[in-house]
Design an enzyme around this catalytic site. Structure first.
Site, mmCIF file in Angstrom:
data_model
loop_
_atom_site.group_PDB
_atom_site.id
_atom_site.type_symbol
_atom_site.label_atom_id
_atom_site.label_comp_id
_atom_site.label_asym_id
_atom_site.label_seq_id
_atom_site.Cartn_x
_atom_site.Cartn_y
_atom_site.Cartn_z
ATOM 1 N N ARG A 35 7.042 -4.476 4.353
ATOM 2 C CA ARG A 35 6.369 -3.319 3.764
ATOM 3 C C ARG A 35 4.876 -3.380 4.055
ATOM 4 N NH1 ARG A 35 6.563 -0.209 -2.003
ATOM 5 N NH2 ARG A 35 4.849 1.188 -1.489
ATOM 6 N N ASP A 72 10.829 -0.115 -1.230
ATOM 7 C CA ASP A 72 10.043 0.078 -2.453
ATOM 8 C C ASP A 72 10.935 -0.337 -3.611
ATOM 9 O OD1 ASP A 72 8.100 0.841 -4.311
ATOM 10 O OD2 ASP A 72 8.769 2.927 -4.333
ATOM 11 N N ARG A 124 7.816 4.314 3.728
ATOM 12 C CA ARG A 124 7.796 2.869 3.550
ATOM 13 C C ARG A 124 9.183 2.323 3.815
ATOM 14 N NH1 ARG A 124 6.988 6.102 -0.544
ATOM 15 N NH2 ARG A 124 8.168 5.964 -2.451
ATOM 16 N N ASP A 142 11.183 -0.986 -7.589
ATOM 17 C CA ASP A 142 10.552 -0.740 -8.885
ATOM 18 C C ASP A 142 11.384 -1.368 -9.981
ATOM 19 O OD1 ASP A 142 8.369 0.909 -8.035
ATOM 20 O OD2 ASP A 142 9.777 2.565 -7.788
#
Length: 134
Positions: free
Chosen positions: A50, A62, A59, A64
């Protein structure tokens, strides 16, 4: 890793001048406290290549932290539950698959209810892609 959702292809959120994204939710069991878990997932993102681009831009990965049990916390680095969870169908749809009846610890409504009320109208569709974790 306890469970993984299906993989969903989704229209880009925020910046529409990019390709669609793939999204999934993974339920894990960890002994790491939230700050250490955040460091671990950021390390995974870095190892996968990344590179920071513009906010909400393209990207390769990712990760989260959406929920951490029923914890509610916020500091400069991390907010749990994820603050935009109620507003993003691309997150709610796979989360709903794994935990539709779970209660959001701030909104005090279920993930199912949040998904129905979500104002996000971007398309989200299930794919045939399989999530394979090492």
């Amino acid at each position: 890793v306890l469970r993984t959702s299906s993989i969903y292809e989704t229209e880009p959120w925020g910046e529409s001048d990019q390709d669609s994204f793939y999204n999934a939710v993974v339920e894990i069991l960890t002994t790491l406290p939230p700050a250490e878990l955040l460091a671990a997932v950021k390390n995974i993102e870095t190892r996968m290549g990344r590179v920071s681009t513009r906010r909400n831009g393209p990207r390769i990965i990712d990760i989260d932290i959406l929920l951490y049990g029923s914890a509610v916390m916020e500091d400069e680095q991390l907010a749990i539950p994820h603050p935009f969870l109620p507003q993003r169908q691309f997150v709610l749809t796979p989360l709903r698959e794994l935990a539709g009846g779970a209660l959001h610890p701030v909104e005090l409504t279920t993930i199912d209810e949040m998904a129905v009320r979500c104002p996000d109208t971007a398309k989200v569709w299930k794919t045939d892609v399989r999530l394979q974790l090492c």
